[in-house]
Design an enzyme around this catalytic site. Structure first.
Site, short mmCIF file in Angstrom:
data_model
loop_
_atom_site.label_atom_id
_atom_site.label_comp_id
_atom_site.label_asym_id
_atom_site.label_seq_id
_atom_site.Cartn_x
_atom_site.Cartn_y
_atom_site.Cartn_z
N GLY A 199 0.82 -1.22 0.00
CA GLY A 199 0.00 0.00 0.00
C GLY A 199 0.85 1.26 0.00
NE ARG A 230 -1.92 -4.77 -0.57
CZ ARG A 230 -1.32 -4.19 0.46
NH1 ARG A 230 -0.23 -4.70 0.97
NH2 ARG A 230 -1.83 -3.08 0.95
CG ASP A 240 3.16 -9.64 3.79
OD1 ASP A 240 3.59 -10.51 4.57
OD2 ASP A 240 1.97 -9.29 3.76
CE LYS A 300 4.74 0.02 2.22
NZ LYS A 300 3.67 -0.64 1.47
CB THR A 301 3.46 -0.25 6.43
OG1 THR A 301 2.06 -0.40 6.68
CG2 THR A 301 4.21 -0.63 7.69
CG ASP A 361 -0.80 -1.10 8.40
OD1 ASP A 361 -1.47 -0.15 7.97
OD2 ASP A 361 -0.92 -2.26 7.95
CE1 TYR A 403 -27.00 10.94 13.27
CE2 TYR A 403 -25.89 13.02 12.83
CZ TYR A 403 -26.91 12.12 12.56
OH TYR A 403 -27.83 12.40 11.60
N GLY A 436 -4.91 -0.15 9.41
CA GLY A 436 -3.80 -0.73 10.15
C GLY A 436 -4.12 -2.19 10.25
CD GLU A 446 -7.56 -2.36 7.70
OE1 GLU A 446 -6.34 -2.30 7.98
OE2 GLU A 446 -7.98 -2.16 6.57
CD GLU A 501 -10.46 8.04 3.89
OE1 GLU A 501 -9.68 7.14 4.23
OE2 GLU A 501 -11.70 7.92 3.92
P1 FBP Z 1 1.12 -2.07 3.59
O1 FBP Z 1 1.42 -2.88 4.80
O2 FBP Z 1 1.45 -2.73 2.33
O3 FBP Z 1 1.79 -0.71 3.70
O4 FBP Z 1 -0.44 -1.79 3.52
C1 FBP Z 1 -1.12 -1.19 4.53
C2 FBP Z 1 -2.60 -1.09 4.29
O5 FBP Z 1 -2.95 0.24 4.07
C3 FBP Z 1 -3.36 -1.72 5.46
O6 FBP Z 1 -3.54 -0.80 6.49
C4 FBP Z 1 -4.64 -2.19 4.82
O7 FBP Z 1 -5.20 -3.29 5.49
C5 FBP Z 1 -4.19 -2.60 3.45
O8 FBP Z 1 -3.04 -1.82 3.17
C6 FBP Z 1 -5.23 -2.37 2.39
O9 FBP Z 1 -4.77 -2.97 1.23
P2 FBP Z 1 -5.22 -2.62 -0.23
O10 FBP Z 1 -4.45 -1.41 -0.65
O11 FBP Z 1 -4.77 -3.80 -1.01
O12 FBP Z 1 -6.70 -2.40 -0.23
#
Ligand code: FBP
Length: 605
Positions: A104, A165, A196, A222-223, A225, A264, A272, A332, A467
């Site tokens: 991602g 991916r 990964d 990178k991520t 998360d 609300y 994440g 998530e 976002e």
């Molecule tokens: P990475 O670990 O590859 O950086 O991805 C993070 C992420 O944004 C997660 O938070 C989320 O579950 C997933 O990618 C969503 O994946 P996709 O882009 O395939 O919908």
């Protein structure tokens, strides 16, 4: 009558097309800090060299991991390297380095390219690999010119290279990767990715060593998360700071809106995939009414019913003091941490691993259910049956190439809303069962119970994730990624392979490290099979960040002490903040400003 805008204004507006908005123009020019190890005596940027530290990195089950990565482990001896200034070491020339994005998007990827390019210093060439690991297999390679880098400096997104991916797993894929490297005469390959993707990097490094391919492989953490981290050696991955600041702005706005409209409960699922680090950071930033942390739920062995009871308890207590609104944060990956759901997903993974094709070929959800249910244990079948059809459908969806459940597509926030509403309606119908003394019953006066029965619960659901991944990086992420690029470029020029670039000591000028990738690998069950993957860094329940949260959450809920931190700032007093969880867990004196070296205008030529 309104005045016609001048031609000058027309042309100013049209000139903002193609990433030339006033903010993009201004941000491109922002200076970046450069840690002293990357500076020559003349004050110019130079690639660093590396020395061994006294620190080693070994994961649990090291003996087995050593059987999988014999060559790279023998070479690195699991020792962490540290960058030092180049000094009088001769410049390295004529190297060709390829780079790809994987997984991602995360803010700052383009500055990794800028850092790499700066390290290669015009004496060596940089090549982009399009569309992630797939492009590496298909030899989709092009030369990156310094001019291109200057146009994307400090800007967000992964669009310059693209990403995907694909897991590189079959012998044919490894052979193709080798062909791409040999065909393009690459001396180095830099993989920018999460756990990964860095696992891919570890395996490719080992494969090249076995095959005698002379190409260094370096990973970049990178991520959004935040789970690609290694304690004090690497407190966080890039992209986390930007994403959490965006989510915190939006959650802060929802806090403010909830308190203004007073009608609300906003249930917000935050991205994440596995770790709840994003949720914890956003909670610390915004102090909402309720925050669920998956790691805590697993530790306390809480069932879905108990989670619903916990949320309803807070809603009820708030009602007693006249508050019938608020924000509820849900990570998530929650479903994978609820014990009965975890068991169910494990069983589904095993069934899908064995009968993937049969299940795929079945046309309707009902057909799939009829096929799958008999393969589940009775308790898991019962849990599955208690879930709405949409959630069941999502749980039996395809896994990604790495065998992960696509948790971003499971609408946990809606599942919780449904269960909370049901529980509250039960409480209204049978107050004698829920209010009173003893057990988990809620103490309330007759008047409070009567008030409760009159009130309605209105909810809105949100999912924040995409976002936050491609925004312009915060000042922190822009600086961090530039340094990661400089580190990776320096490692390749120093002939190091099988390492991940790392930066730490964000408060003290930055310390540049190289972590042996194999030392981060552990074994995990994926698609019902044991696989070797880089270990995810989860929220630790004894960490200072979790402790601050746990000690304060009740007060935040009962006094409605929410915060609204507002939008990312690129200039001014709040533009240099470090993620709160990093500052707390690393024991920094403050979170208000990072110090990664002297700032300078970056010219890539
Ligand atoms: P990475 O670990 O590859 O950086 O991805 C993070 C992420 O944004 C997660 O938070 C989320 O579950 C997933 O990618 C969503 O994946 P996709 O882009 O395939 O919908």
């Amino acid at each position: 009558m309104a005045q016609e805008p001048s031609n000058d204004l027309f042309s100013k507006v049209t000139k903002t097309a193609g990433k030339h908005s006033p903010l993009e123009e201004a941000i491109r020019k922002l200076p970046l800090p450069v840690t002293s190890v990357f500076l020559g005596k003349d004050g110019k940027i130079r690639p660093a060299v590396f020395r061994e530290t006294g620190m080693t990195l070994v994961c649990k089950g090291h003996e087995r991991i050593a059987e999988v990565f014999p060559k790279t482990i023998a070479k690195s001896r699991s020792i962490i390297l540290e960058a030092i200034p180049r000094g009088e070491a001769a410049p390295v020339r004529g190297k060709r380095v390829g780079v790809l994005f994987s997984g991602g998007p995360a803010a700052g990827g383009h500055n990794v390219l800028a850092g790499l390019s700066a390290a290669l210093n015009g004496d060596n060439e940089l090549f982009g690999i399009r569309k992630g690991p797939k492009g590496l297999i298909n030899a989709d390679v092009f030369q990156i010119r310094p001019h291109d880098i200057q146009t994307i400096l400090n800007l967000g997104g992964f669009d310059f290279l693209g990403t995907d991916r694909t897991k590189i797993k079959t012998p044919e894929q490894f052979e193709k990767v080798k062909e791409t490297v040999l065909k393009n005469k690459l001396d180095g390959l830099v993989i920018v990715g999460g756990d990964d993707s860095n696992t891919n990097a570890a395996f490719i490094a080992e494969y090249f060593e076995t095959e005698g391919v002379n190409c260094c492989v370096i990973g970049i953490p990178k991520t959004i998360d935040g789970d690609m981290a290694a304690g004090n050696y690497l407190p966080i991955s890039f992209g986390f700071d930007t994403a959490t600041k965006i989510f915190s702005e939006l959650v802060g706005n929802l806090n403010q809106d909830a308190a203004s409209a007073v009608k609300y409960y906003h249930v917000v699922k935050l991205m994440g995939r596995t770790a709840s680090k994003i949720t914890l950071e956003v909670a610390l930033q915004t102090k909402p009414a309720v925050t669920l942390i998956s790691e805590e739920i697993a530790e306390k062995d809480m069932s879905l019913g108990q989670i619903v009871d916990y949320i309803v308890h807070i809603i009820t207590e708030r009602r007693k003091i006249g508050i019938n609104h608020g924000v509820i944060l849900v990570p998530e990956g929650l479903v994978e941490f609820i014990p009965e759901m975890k068991r169910l997903i494990g069983e589904l993974n095993t069934v899908l691993a064995e009968y993937e094709k049969d299940v795929k070929d079945l046309p309707t959800l009902q057909n799939k259910q009829e096929f799958i249910y008999p393969h589940l244990s009775p308790p898991s079948a019962q849990v599955m049956a208690s879930l709405p059809d949409e959630i069941q459908e999502m749980l039996i969806l395809d896994r990604d190439d790495h065998g992960n459940v696509k948790v971003s597509q499971i609408e946990t926030e809606k599942l919780l809303i449904e269960k909370i509403r049901y529980r509250i309606s039960e409480m209204k119908r049978h107050p004698d069962k829920f209010f009173g003394e003893g057990g988990d019953r809620i103490e309330a006066t007759a008047q409070q119970i009567a008030d409760f029965q009159k009130l309605s619960l209105s909810t809105q659901s949100h999912f924040l994730g995409y976002e936050g991944r491609s925004s312009k990086p915060t000042r922190f992420d822009a600086a961090f990624t530039f340094l990661l690029g400089l580190t990776a470029g320096s490692l390749v020029l120093a002939g190091k392979t099988g390492y991940m670039a790392a930066v730490t000591n964000f408060d003290k000028g930055g310390r540049i490290l190289a972590l042996p990738l194999a030392g981060l690998v552990t074994s995990e069950m994926r698609k019902g099979k044991e696989e070797f993957v880089i270990e995810k860094s989860l929220v630790k329940l004894d960490s200072p960040s979790f402790t601050v949260f746990a000690e304060n959450r009740e007060r935040w809920a009962m006094q409605d002490l929410f915060s609204s931190p507002g939008a990312i700032q690129y200039w001014g007093p709040t533009s240099r903040q470090i993620p709160l969880i990093v500052a707390l867990d690393q024991g920094y004196a403050d979170f208000g400003t990072f110090n990664l070296g002297e700032e300078r205008e970056i010219k890539i030529d």
